[in-house]
Design a protein around this motif. Structure first.
Motif, PDB file in Angstrom:
ATOM      1  N   VAL A  69       0.848  -1.194   0.000  1.00  0.00           N
ATOM      2  CA  VAL A  69       0.000   0.000   0.000  1.00  0.00           C
ATOM      3  C   VAL A  69       0.883   1.243   0.000  1.00  0.00           C
ATOM      4  O   VAL A  69       1.880   1.323   0.731  1.00  0.00           O
ATOM      5  CB  VAL A  69      -0.927  -0.006   1.238  1.00  0.00           C
ATOM      6  CG1 VAL A  69      -1.638   1.332   1.383  1.00  0.00           C
ATOM      7  CG2 VAL A  69      -1.939  -1.132   1.129  1.00  0.00           C
ATOM      8  N   LYS A  70       0.516   2.197  -0.824  1.00  0.00           N
ATOM      9  CA  LYS A  70       1.225   3.473  -0.871  1.00  0.00           C
ATOM     10  C   LYS A  70       0.265   4.579  -0.469  1.00  0.00           C
ATOM     11  O   LYS A  70      -0.775   4.786  -1.107  1.00  0.00           O
ATOM     12  CB  LYS A  70       1.786   3.738  -2.264  1.00  0.00           C
ATOM     13  CG  LYS A  70       2.715   4.947  -2.327  1.00  0.00           C
ATOM     14  CD  LYS A  70       3.407   5.046  -3.679  1.00  0.00           C
ATOM     15  CE  LYS A  70       4.406   6.195  -3.700  1.00  0.00           C
ATOM     16  NZ  LYS A  70       5.077   6.298  -5.029  1.00  0.00           N
ATOM     17  N   VAL A  71       0.598   5.260   0.602  1.00  0.00           N
ATOM     18  CA  VAL A  71      -0.193   6.374   1.118  1.00  0.00           C
ATOM     19  C   VAL A  71       0.664   7.628   0.983  1.00  0.00           C
ATOM     20  O   VAL A  71       1.647   7.792   1.705  1.00  0.00           O
ATOM     21  CB  VAL A  71      -0.592   6.141   2.585  1.00  0.00           C
ATOM     22  CG1 VAL A  71      -1.322   7.344   3.150  1.00  0.00           C
ATOM     23  CG2 VAL A  71      -1.463   4.899   2.700  1.00  0.00           C
ATOM     24  N   GLY A  72       0.291   8.468   0.043  1.00  0.00           N
ATOM     25  CA  GLY A  72       1.180   9.582  -0.277  1.00  0.00           C
ATOM     26  C   GLY A  72       2.461   9.026  -0.867  1.00  0.00           C
ATOM     27  O   GLY A  72       2.439   8.306  -1.867  1.00  0.00           O
ATOM     28  N   LEU A  73       3.586   9.312  -0.208  1.00  0.00           N
ATOM     29  CA  LEU A  73       4.874   8.784  -0.647  1.00  0.00           C
ATOM     30  C   LEU A  73       5.355   7.638   0.234  1.00  0.00           C
ATOM     31  O   LEU A  73       6.441   7.103   0.030  1.00  0.00           O
ATOM     32  CB  LEU A  73       5.920   9.913  -0.645  1.00  0.00           C
ATOM     33  CG  LEU A  73       5.623  11.081  -1.593  1.00  0.00           C
ATOM     34  CD1 LEU A  73       6.635  12.209  -1.378  1.00  0.00           C
ATOM     35  CD2 LEU A  73       5.638  10.632  -3.044  1.00  0.00           C
ATOM     36  N   ASN A  74       4.524   7.250   1.206  1.00  0.00           N
ATOM     37  CA  ASN A  74       4.905   6.220   2.171  1.00  0.00           C
ATOM     38  C   ASN A  74       4.363   4.864   1.738  1.00  0.00           C
ATOM     39  O   ASN A  74       3.180   4.730   1.423  1.00  0.00           O
ATOM     40  CB  ASN A  74       4.363   6.565   3.561  1.00  0.00           C
ATOM     41  CG  ASN A  74       4.751   7.967   3.978  1.00  0.00           C
ATOM     42  OD1 ASN A  74       5.905   8.236   4.269  1.00  0.00           O
ATOM     43  ND2 ASN A  74       3.785   8.880   4.002  1.00  0.00           N
ATOM     44  N   GLU A  75       5.211   3.835   1.758  1.00  0.00           N
ATOM     45  CA  GLU A  75       4.821   2.501   1.331  1.00  0.00           C
ATOM     46  C   GLU A  75       4.987   1.488   2.453  1.00  0.00           C
ATOM     47  O   GLU A  75       5.937   1.556   3.232  1.00  0.00           O
ATOM     48  CB  GLU A  75       5.655   2.054   0.129  1.00  0.00           C
ATOM     49  CG  GLU A  75       5.402   2.865  -1.127  1.00  0.00           C
ATOM     50  CD  GLU A  75       6.104   2.291  -2.336  1.00  0.00           C
ATOM     51  OE1 GLU A  75       5.529   1.402  -2.996  1.00  0.00           O
ATOM     52  OE2 GLU A  75       7.229   2.729  -2.617  1.00  0.00           O
ATOM     53  N   THR A  76       4.056   0.534   2.523  1.00  0.00           N
ATOM     54  CA  THR A  76       4.141  -0.527   3.518  1.00  0.00           C
ATOM     55  C   THR A  76       3.473  -1.788   2.972  1.00  0.00           C
ATOM     56  O   THR A  76       2.518  -1.711   2.200  1.00  0.00           O
ATOM     57  CB  THR A  76       3.466  -0.112   4.844  1.00  0.00           C
ATOM     58  OG1 THR A  76       3.680  -1.118   5.827  1.00  0.00           O
ATOM     59  CG2 THR A  76       1.980   0.100   4.674  1.00  0.00           C
ATOM     60  N   VAL A  77       3.994  -2.949   3.356  1.00  0.00           N
ATOM     61  CA  VAL A  77       3.408  -4.230   2.978  1.00  0.00           C
ATOM     62  C   VAL A  77       2.386  -4.616   4.039  1.00  0.00           C
ATOM     63  O   VAL A  77       2.688  -4.615   5.237  1.00  0.00           O
ATOM     64  CB  VAL A  77       4.489  -5.324   2.856  1.00  0.00           C
ATOM     65  CG1 VAL A  77       3.846  -6.688   2.606  1.00  0.00           C
ATOM     66  CG2 VAL A  77       5.467  -4.978   1.743  1.00  0.00           C
ATOM     67  N   ARG A  78       1.181  -4.935   3.625  1.00  0.00           N
ATOM     68  CA  ARG A  78       0.122  -5.309   4.554  1.00  0.00           C
ATOM     69  C   ARG A  78       0.215  -6.816   4.847  1.00  0.00           C
ATOM     70  O   ARG A  78       0.055  -7.648   3.952  1.00  0.00           O
ATOM     71  CB  ARG A  78      -1.245  -4.975   3.955  1.00  0.00           C
ATOM     72  CG  ARG A  78      -1.466  -3.487   3.730  1.00  0.00           C
ATOM     73  CD  ARG A  78      -1.592  -2.729   5.039  1.00  0.00           C
ATOM     74  NE  ARG A  78      -2.814  -3.073   5.716  1.00  0.00           N
ATOM     75  CZ  ARG A  78      -3.788  -2.203   6.015  1.00  0.00           C
ATOM     76  NH1 ARG A  78      -3.647  -0.934   5.723  1.00  0.00           N
ATOM     77  NH2 ARG A  78      -4.871  -2.599   6.657  1.00  0.00           N
TER      78      ARG A  78
END
Length: 225
Positions: A69-78
């Motif tokens: 998931v990319k929120v703005g410029l921040n990415e994380t694996v769910r």
């Protein structure tokens, strides 16, 4: 990515279809066969107006299907989507993907988790006084709606300039009981220790004295790139 891996994933996906979704919440679904390093994409869901996306892919290193998931410029694996095979991944999409789109669509109104309430985030008066724009960076994530990322961390403040691919992000980690910050300069993550704090009062003092200076620094370094 190895050619045999590319061929295997393509074969696995030959007859695969995205599980139906009742409400896409403004996201646009696009199948993808893009290869990025050791990742072979399956699909991308994007809401460009809100700067949000979700990307499904096969990760060659771990031999797992994942969703980033990319929120703005921040990415994380769910983590709720990680699966060792395509069938399990499809089941996880059926179980969780519609809820994820709902969560992302309502990102400005997410509830404050109990552990952050104990820290006082929901009553942080200075959090309500953060400038909407500072040094050309817009306030994208606010303390009243923290966003969960990996390893017990929550984004509590994010200032972004999407036109230059740079941002400044403040986190709180529930395990370390600590506030800390990261930056992206032209898309490249960069660590700063200038905003490390154990209490909201200490963090408030640091923000008041250093935020504008740090954002101006990020802009200068971005331009220098």
């Amino acid at each position: 990515m190895k050619e045999e891996t590319i061929a295997k994933v393509a074969a696995d996906l030959a007859d695969w279809q995205m599980p139906p979704i009742d409400d896409w919440h403004g996201f646009v679904y696009r199948p993808s066969e893009k290869i990025v390093d050791d990742r072979r994409e399956i699909f991308v869901c994007v809401n460009e107006d809100k700067h949000l996306s979700a990307t499904a892919y096969f990760h060659e290193e771990t031999r797992e299907y994942k969703l980033r998931v990319k929120v703005g410029l921040n990415e994380t694996v769910r983590i709720e989507f990680i699966a060792g095979n395509l069938a399990d991944f499809a089941e996880r999409l059926k179980m969780y993907f519609a809820a994820l789109l709902t969560e992302l669509n309502d990102i400005k109104n997410l509830p404050v988790p109990p552990l952050l309430k104990e820290k006082g985030i929901d009553e942080w008066s200075y959090g309500e006084c953060l400038p909407p724009v500072c040094e050309g960076f817009a306030l994208f994530i606010e303390p009243r709606a923290p966003f969960p990322v990996a390893n017990g961390s929550y984004i509590i403040v994010d200032y972004s300039d999407f036109s230059i691919g740079s941002n400044f992000t403040l986190y709180y980690n529930i395990f370390r009981d600590e506030f800390f910050a990261e930056m992206r300069i032209a898309g490249v993550p960069t660590v700063t220790y200038d905003f490390d704090a154990k209490t909201l009062s200490r963090l408030t003092m640091i923000i008041k004295t250093k935020l504008a200076t740090k954002l101006a620094e990020i802009r200068r370094e971005t331009i220098a790139e």
